[in-house]
Design an enzyme around this catalytic site. Structure first.
Site, PDB file in Angstrom:
ATOM      1  N   LYS A 136       0.853  -0.993  -0.088  1.00  0.00           N
ATOM      2  CA  LYS A 136      -0.038   0.117   0.043  1.00  0.00           C
ATOM      3  C   LYS A 136       0.677   1.367   0.016  1.00  0.00           C
ATOM      4  O   LYS A 136       1.729   1.511   1.113  1.00  0.00           O
ATOM      5  CB  LYS A 136      -0.905   0.095   1.282  1.00  0.00           C
ATOM      6  CG  LYS A 136      -1.730   1.311   1.269  1.00  0.00           C
ATOM      7  CD  LYS A 136      -2.823   1.147   2.719  1.00  0.00           C
ATOM      8  CE  LYS A 136      -2.210   1.748   3.654  1.00  0.00           C
ATOM      9  NZ  LYS A 136      -1.921   2.971   3.682  1.00  0.00           N
TER      10      LYS A 136
ATOM     11  N   ASP B 217      -3.413   4.255  -1.941  1.00  0.00           N
ATOM     12  CA  ASP B 217      -4.416   4.776  -0.844  1.00  0.00           C
ATOM     13  C   ASP B 217      -4.421   6.291  -0.717  1.00  0.00           C
ATOM     14  O   ASP B 217      -3.758   6.803   0.239  1.00  0.00           O
ATOM     15  CB  ASP B 217      -4.027   4.142   0.301  1.00  0.00           C
ATOM     16  CG  ASP B 217      -5.055   4.287   1.487  1.00  0.00           C
ATOM     17  OD1 ASP B 217      -6.097   4.690   1.184  1.00  0.00           O
ATOM     18  OD2 ASP B 217      -4.431   4.222   2.835  1.00  0.00           O
TER      19      ASP B 217
ATOM     20  N   LYS C   5      -7.226   8.212  -0.785  1.00  0.00           N
ATOM     21  CA  LYS C   5      -8.820   8.385  -0.444  1.00  0.00           C
ATOM     22  C   LYS C   5      -9.388   9.772  -1.040  1.00  0.00           C
ATOM     23  O   LYS C   5      -9.585  10.824  -0.293  1.00  0.00           O
ATOM     24  CB  LYS C   5      -8.726   8.748   1.195  1.00  0.00           C
ATOM     25  CG  LYS C   5      -8.164   7.338   1.967  1.00  0.00           C
ATOM     26  CD  LYS C   5      -8.019   7.690   3.311  1.00  0.00           C
ATOM     27  CE  LYS C   5      -7.719   6.439   4.264  1.00  0.00           C
ATOM     28  NZ  LYS C   5      -6.153   6.255   4.009  1.00  0.00           N
TER      29      LYS C   5
ATOM     30  N   ASP D  42     -13.711  14.631  -3.088  1.00  0.00           N
ATOM     31  CA  ASP D  42     -13.892  16.145  -3.860  1.00  0.00           C
ATOM     32  C   ASP D  42     -15.113  16.192  -4.742  1.00  0.00           C
ATOM     33  O   ASP D  42     -15.842  15.225  -4.774  1.00  0.00           O
ATOM     34  CB  ASP D  42     -12.600  16.509  -4.741  1.00  0.00           C
ATOM     35  CG  ASP D  42     -12.336  18.067  -4.559  1.00  0.00           C
ATOM     36  OD1 ASP D  42     -13.297  18.727  -4.804  1.00  0.00           O
ATOM     37  OD2 ASP D  42     -11.181  18.421  -4.413  1.00  0.00           O
TER      38      ASP D  42
ATOM     39  N   THR E  33     -10.773   3.352  10.472  1.00  0.00           N
ATOM     40  CA  THR E  33     -10.688   2.453  11.967  1.00  0.00           C
ATOM     41  C   THR E  33     -10.012   3.503  12.973  1.00  0.00           C
ATOM     42  O   THR E  33     -10.080   2.760  14.189  1.00  0.00           O
ATOM     43  CB  THR E  33      -9.796   1.244  11.496  1.00  0.00           C
ATOM     44  OG1 THR E  33      -8.562   1.612  11.113  1.00  0.00           O
ATOM     45  CG2 THR E  33     -10.369   0.359  10.696  1.00  0.00           C
TER      46      THR E  33
ATOM     47  N   ARG F   5       2.868  -1.186  10.690  1.00  0.00           N
ATOM     48  CA  ARG F   5       4.359  -1.003  11.623  1.00  0.00           C
ATOM     49  C   ARG F   5       4.434  -2.439  12.257  1.00  0.00           C
ATOM     50  O   ARG F   5       5.823  -2.847  12.558  1.00  0.00           O
ATOM     51  CB  ARG F   5       3.673   0.000  12.892  1.00  0.00           C
ATOM     52  CG  ARG F   5       3.903   1.485  12.151  1.00  0.00           C
ATOM     53  CD  ARG F   5       3.279   2.578  12.962  1.00  0.00           C
ATOM     54  NE  ARG F   5       1.854   2.398  13.005  1.00  0.00           N
ATOM     55  CZ  ARG F   5       0.869   3.368  13.654  1.00  0.00           C
ATOM     56  NH1 ARG F   5       1.608   4.238  14.272  1.00  0.00           N
ATOM     57  NH2 ARG F   5      -0.126   3.133  13.407  1.00  0.00           N
TER      58      ARG F   5
END
Length: 238
Positions: A32, A59, A61, A64, A122, A214
């Site tokens: 990603k 990614d 997002k 608009d 999330t 991570r």
């Protein structure tokens, strides 16, 4: 895309990405590329990853007015990523425009990127949604509503928590993708996520793909951590 594990390359620059990928040389990964990396390196990082044989979830997002999203997606389609995304809160017209842009920007004979929509992050809690977004329903209801709107717009699936994936699968069918961040081992720190789940829970809920950052990218031995995650996610020894 079923049962994919997507590694979130949340690094500040391409140099750190290349260092991270060294132990995985010759191995095809699903990665990603988010805002942090893309805004520093631009399309060049996508091309680098594609040349190395990796699948890519871009990614960004997008959120608009429909015409702007359509034009942006037309350009992004030329990067030939596997998955791109928008915010479902932008509305049905915007999501339809995103698809139009992707189809217009995809070269003849090529497969257009799959397009999915973010429902609720999330990192969003029930209280935060109610008080800050002024959405009075439950978080689960909000996510399912956005997922239904996404499917009505013709998109391929959603980004959601694994906690909601089973309900989405039940209501919208198994072919509608559920891509889930916020996945943690029992021993992992929660960090900035609110709605988390284990990889075992995600697998049992029929999640299409999990996104892990991570826990792998900051591990002392990223390759060993990745193998461990794959074993747990797939439910088998590699």
């Amino acid at each position: 895309m079923d049962n994919s594990l997507i590694i979130a390359l949340d690094f500040p620059d391409g140099k750190e990405v290349e260092q991270f990928l060294q132990p995985f040389k010759g191995q095809e990964l699903f990665v990603k590329v988010g805002m942090e990396l893309f805004y520093q390196e631009g399309p060049a990082i996508v091309r680098l990853l594609k040349e190395a044989g990796h699948r890519i979830f871009l990614d960004l997002k997008l959120h608009d007015i429909p015409n702007t999203v359509k034009s942006a997606m037309k350009g992004l389609a030329r990067l030939q990523c596997d998955v791109v995304n928008v915010h479902a809160s932008g509305g049905k017209e915007m999501m339809e425009a995103a698809l139009e842009g992707l189809e217009a920007g995809t070269a003849a004979g090529e497969k257009r990127p799959r397009c999915i929509a973010v429902t609720q992050l999330t990192s969003t809690s029930q209280q935060q949604m109610n008080q800050e977004q002024l959405i009075p329903v439950s978080l689960t209801e909000s996510v399912l509503h956005y997922a239904s709107l996404t499917k009505a717009a013709g998109l391929d699936g959603v980004v959601c928590s694994a906690l909601e994936a089973g309900l989405i699968r039940q209501n919208l069918g198994p072919s509608f993708l559920t891509v889930c961040p916020g996945i943690r081992m029992q021993t992992d720190q929660v960090q900035d996520q609110k709605r988390i789940a284990t990889p075992e829970f995600a697998r049992e809920s029929g999640v299409s793909a999990i996104v892990v950052g991570r826990s792998i990218t900051r591990a002392a031995d990223p390759l060993a951590s990745f193998k461990q995650w794959m074993e747990v996610w797939k439910g088998v020894k590699q």
